[in-house]
Every structure is written in structure tokens, then in C-alpha cells.
Design a protein around this motif. Structure first.
Motif, PDB file in Angstrom:
ATOM      1  N   UNK A  78       0.837  -1.203   0.000  1.00  0.00           N
ATOM      2  CA  UNK A  78       0.000   0.000   0.000  1.00  0.00           C
ATOM      3  C   UNK A  78       0.872   1.254   0.000  1.00  0.00           C
ATOM      4  N   UNK A  79       1.933   1.260   0.814  1.00  0.00           N
ATOM      5  CA  UNK A  79       2.849   2.402   0.844  1.00  0.00           C
ATOM      6  C   UNK A  79       3.521   2.626  -0.501  1.00  0.00           C
ATOM      7  N   UNK A  80       3.922   1.541  -1.155  1.00  0.00           N
ATOM      8  CA  UNK A  80       4.542   1.656  -2.476  1.00  0.00           C
ATOM      9  C   UNK A  80       3.557   2.255  -3.474  1.00  0.00           C
ATOM     10  N   UNK A  81       2.312   1.775  -3.443  1.00  0.00           N
ATOM     11  CA  UNK A  81       1.301   2.277  -4.376  1.00  0.00           C
ATOM     12  C   UNK A  81       1.097   3.782  -4.202  1.00  0.00           C
ATOM     13  N   UNK A  82       0.887   4.221  -2.932  1.00  0.00           N
ATOM     14  CA  UNK A  82       0.667   5.647  -2.694  1.00  0.00           C
ATOM     15  C   UNK A  82       1.908   6.463  -3.030  1.00  0.00           C
ATOM     16  N   UNK A  83       3.086   5.959  -2.726  1.00  0.00           N
ATOM     17  CA  UNK A  83       4.315   6.654  -3.085  1.00  0.00           C
ATOM     18  C   UNK A  83       4.494   6.755  -4.589  1.00  0.00           C
ATOM     19  N   UNK A  84       4.163   5.687  -5.287  1.00  0.00           N
ATOM     20  CA  UNK A  84       4.257   5.676  -6.744  1.00  0.00           C
ATOM     21  C   UNK A  84       3.306   6.699  -7.353  1.00  0.00           C
ATOM     22  N   UNK A  85       2.068   6.720  -6.845  1.00  0.00           N
ATOM     23  CA  UNK A  85       1.083   7.682  -7.354  1.00  0.00           C
ATOM     24  C   UNK A  85       1.508   9.120  -7.056  1.00  0.00           C
ATOM     25  N   UNK A  86       2.033   9.356  -5.873  1.00  0.00           N
ATOM     26  CA  UNK A  86       2.487  10.701  -5.495  1.00  0.00           C
ATOM     27  C   UNK A  86       3.665  11.128  -6.388  1.00  0.00           C
ATOM     28  N   UNK A  87       4.608  10.221  -6.594  1.00  0.00           N
ATOM     29  CA  UNK A  87       5.743  10.520  -7.461  1.00  0.00           C
ATOM     30  C   UNK A  87       5.321  10.761  -8.899  1.00  0.00           C
TER      31      UNK A  87
END
Length: 93
Positions: A78-87
Motif C-alpha cells: 500500500x505504501x509503495x502504491x501511494x508513493x508511486x502515485x504521489x511521485x
């Protein structure tokens, strides 16, 4: 965010995690599975399980470790997904 605000939030978080342990010193912290099993047995004593677990962990500690590992893997994904979307939004702007 100011440094003092961060420190206050960290202290509050630590107190929220530690306070219940001191307030309920002799308490047992059981899981939802055990509580559900007790409630089902109390409401319907003739209930039979539909199936048995495929793999039974050797001890409660191993079961807890597997559960914690599952939660950690989920949190990382979940953290990777949100970080990816933010980036991705920063790159597009």
C-alpha cells in the motif's frame, strides 16, 4: 510541519501504544478469531466447522509472526502504491 509538532505527535503516539499495557496489567489480549469462536459456540452449541485449517502453526508465536508478516507485506504494498502515485503526479506537473 514544525519540529515541536512532530515531537508532540511522536510522544502522543507512544503514550497511546503504551498506556493500555499499564492500565490492564493482567489482561489477556486475544484475537478476533477466538472471540468469534466463543460467540458462535455460545449462540449455537451444535455448530460444526465446515473445514479444518490446511496448515496448523506449531505455536501461537508462529501464528502471530505469520499474521504480522502478512500485515507488513500489505503495508509495504500500500505504501509503495501511494508513493508511486504521489511521485507520478510530481513528474507530470
Amino acid at each position: 510541519m514544525k519540529k515541536s509538532t512532530r515531537i508532540i505527535l511522536i510522544i502522543t503516539l507512544i503514550v497511546l501504544f503504551i498506556a493500555p499495557l499499564y492500565m490492564n496489567k493482567g489482561a489477556e489480549f486475544g484475537g478476533a478469531d477466538g472471540a468469534a469462536e466463543d460467540a458462535i459456540t455460545e449462540n449455537n452449541p451444535w455448530y460444526e466447522q465446515w473445514f479444518e485449517p490446511i496448515i496448523e502453526p506449531a505455536s501461537g508465536e508462529i501464528e502471530s509472526m505469520l499474521f504480522a508478516s502478512q500485515a507488513a507485506i500489505g503495508a509495504v504494498l500500500i505504501g509503495y502504491y501511494f508513493g508511486f502515485k504521489k511521485g507520478k503526479t510530481h513528474v507530470n506537473n
